[in-house]
Enzyme design. Sequence first.
Site, PDB file in Angstrom:
ATOM      1  N   SER A   1       0.979  -1.411   0.080  1.00 31.43           N
ATOM      2  CA  SER A   1      -0.454   0.481  -0.143  1.00 31.43           C
ATOM      3  C   SER A   1       0.868   0.831  -0.265  1.00 31.43           C
ATOM      4  O   SER A   1       1.710   1.186   0.007  1.00 31.43           O
ATOM      5  CB  SER A   1      -0.580  -0.023   1.440  1.00 31.43           C
ATOM      6  OG  SER A   1      -0.030   0.600   2.762  1.00 31.43           O
ATOM      7  N   LYS A   2      -0.014   3.001   0.110  1.00 36.78           N
ATOM      8  CA  LYS A   2       1.171   3.547   0.086  1.00 36.78           C
ATOM      9  C   LYS A   2       1.709   4.331   1.115  1.00 36.78           C
ATOM     10  O   LYS A   2       3.439   4.314   1.347  1.00 36.78           O
ATOM     11  CB  LYS A   2      -0.040   4.965  -0.284  1.00 36.78           C
ATOM     12  CG  LYS A   2      -1.135   5.046  -1.277  1.00 36.78           C
ATOM     13  CD  LYS A   2      -0.710   6.087  -1.533  1.00 36.78           C
ATOM     14  CE  LYS A   2      -1.466   6.236  -3.347  1.00 36.78           C
ATOM     15  NZ  LYS A   2      -2.636   6.075  -3.644  1.00 36.78           N
TER      16      LYS A   2
END
Length: 482
Positions: free
Chosen positions: A250-251
């Site tokens: 994820s980010k």
Amino acid sequence: MTVRVRLAPSPTGNLHIGTARTAVFNWLFARSQGGQFILRIEDTDYQRSQAEYTQNILDGLKWLGLHWDEGPYYQSQRLDLYRQSIQTLLEKGLAYRCYCTTEELEQMRAAQKAKGQAPRYDNRHRDLTPEQEAALEAEGRTPVIRFKIDDNREITWYDRIRGLMSWKGSDLGGDMVIARAASREQMGQPLYNLAVVVDDVDMDITHVIRGEDHIANTAKQILLYEAFGKTPPEFAHTPLILNPSGQKLSKRDNVTSVSEFYAMGFTAPALANYMTLLGWSPPDEEEIFTLEAAAKKFELERINKAGAKFDWDKLDWINSQYLHNMPVEELTDLLVPYWQEAGYAFDPHSDREWLAEIAALIGPSLTRLSEAADMSRIFFTDTVNLEADAQDMLRQDAAQTAVKAVAEATANHAELSLDDAQGIVKTITKQHKLKKGLVMKSLRAALTGALQGPDLMQSWLILNRKGRDRPRLQKALEIANQ
Ligand code: GLU
């Protein structure tokens, strides 16, 4: 039948590594089957879609060598087609207008939650009479359009990666919204599942290869194919990319977009090679290959079902293999932007040969292109900082003797050749009865400021080309008096 696959990114962010990997698998499958790879930009979400993200996606795919045969098509230019299809569903009685307000939907979900049930739309407006619709409209409500989902259906398909898949209609959350709220005359914005199916039918897509996060969508989409009287394509759901601790990438993992991998110094073929291995295993276990070579042996069935953990060491290793085996001219081309980015002064054309010498020198030690700036700083700067151990070394009498002799010998040469440089070291060693190791070490300390580094003779010649060796030798002689 010609195989036709597509990549359908939403331009709501830069080209994500997961999307890029999906692109790799689609491209490989198309090439392995003599088929076509189509690019479709899914930009119907106006709030989140941005032109700069579309550009980043196109640039990233080109950079990786994932050229498409058709497109890019833009969903934002195809809205009429989606609206017509929704109209068809309404006319067939397979879709209807739902007038529920956000508050009503929230209450519905809260009540379901209180009873320990999964949230779903309870299909309450499925069978409204025209009079009921008119009454709701008179209240000023604007309808969404929902597609009917039969709770009793069992939706099955044979997934090319995951085998036989099956979903219960009752697990799809009730009748699904296919167009956003708008007045009856002005049908609202068509939504993802509808637009995808309309496009995949219209574009004759034969195989949908995408991330496993779309499995529930696939079940819904199969129902839409049926509603349109079309045969669904084959599906292949690829495993997710996980971070090194096994969670979905994820980010928060910092690097997720292809442009960030470029900035970190990975080369396009190495990244494409690594992404191919992220979930797929070649039959011959060969780990370094071009996309073209991989296409020759690519089979969807060799993609793993389990999530693929991102392994930085492996990516670094693959990148280093590419850098170490690359022709020096190509490496120089790749390094120039990193040297420019570091702010070094040089002319990429007139200094070309000199830059290629640097590339040849540091190439074998590079893992990432971005390391080149630090590794080659000493060649681009007039002065060099002497590290503490280099200073200690240069304070020794024998080192001073050696450096002094080298300084005197080089004063007679306009430009050194490798023979000249080697000859100078040899002569000094003999004349001053110094060990060759000591002469070399002193010279390295004076020229590079460190006791270790790449090939000394080559480093010296590179500095000599720019007249940067003599001032450094002089400076090393001054250290004795400090
Ligand atoms: N726009 C969707 C996405 O970016 C496409 C999914 C699909 O391939 O159908 O996730």
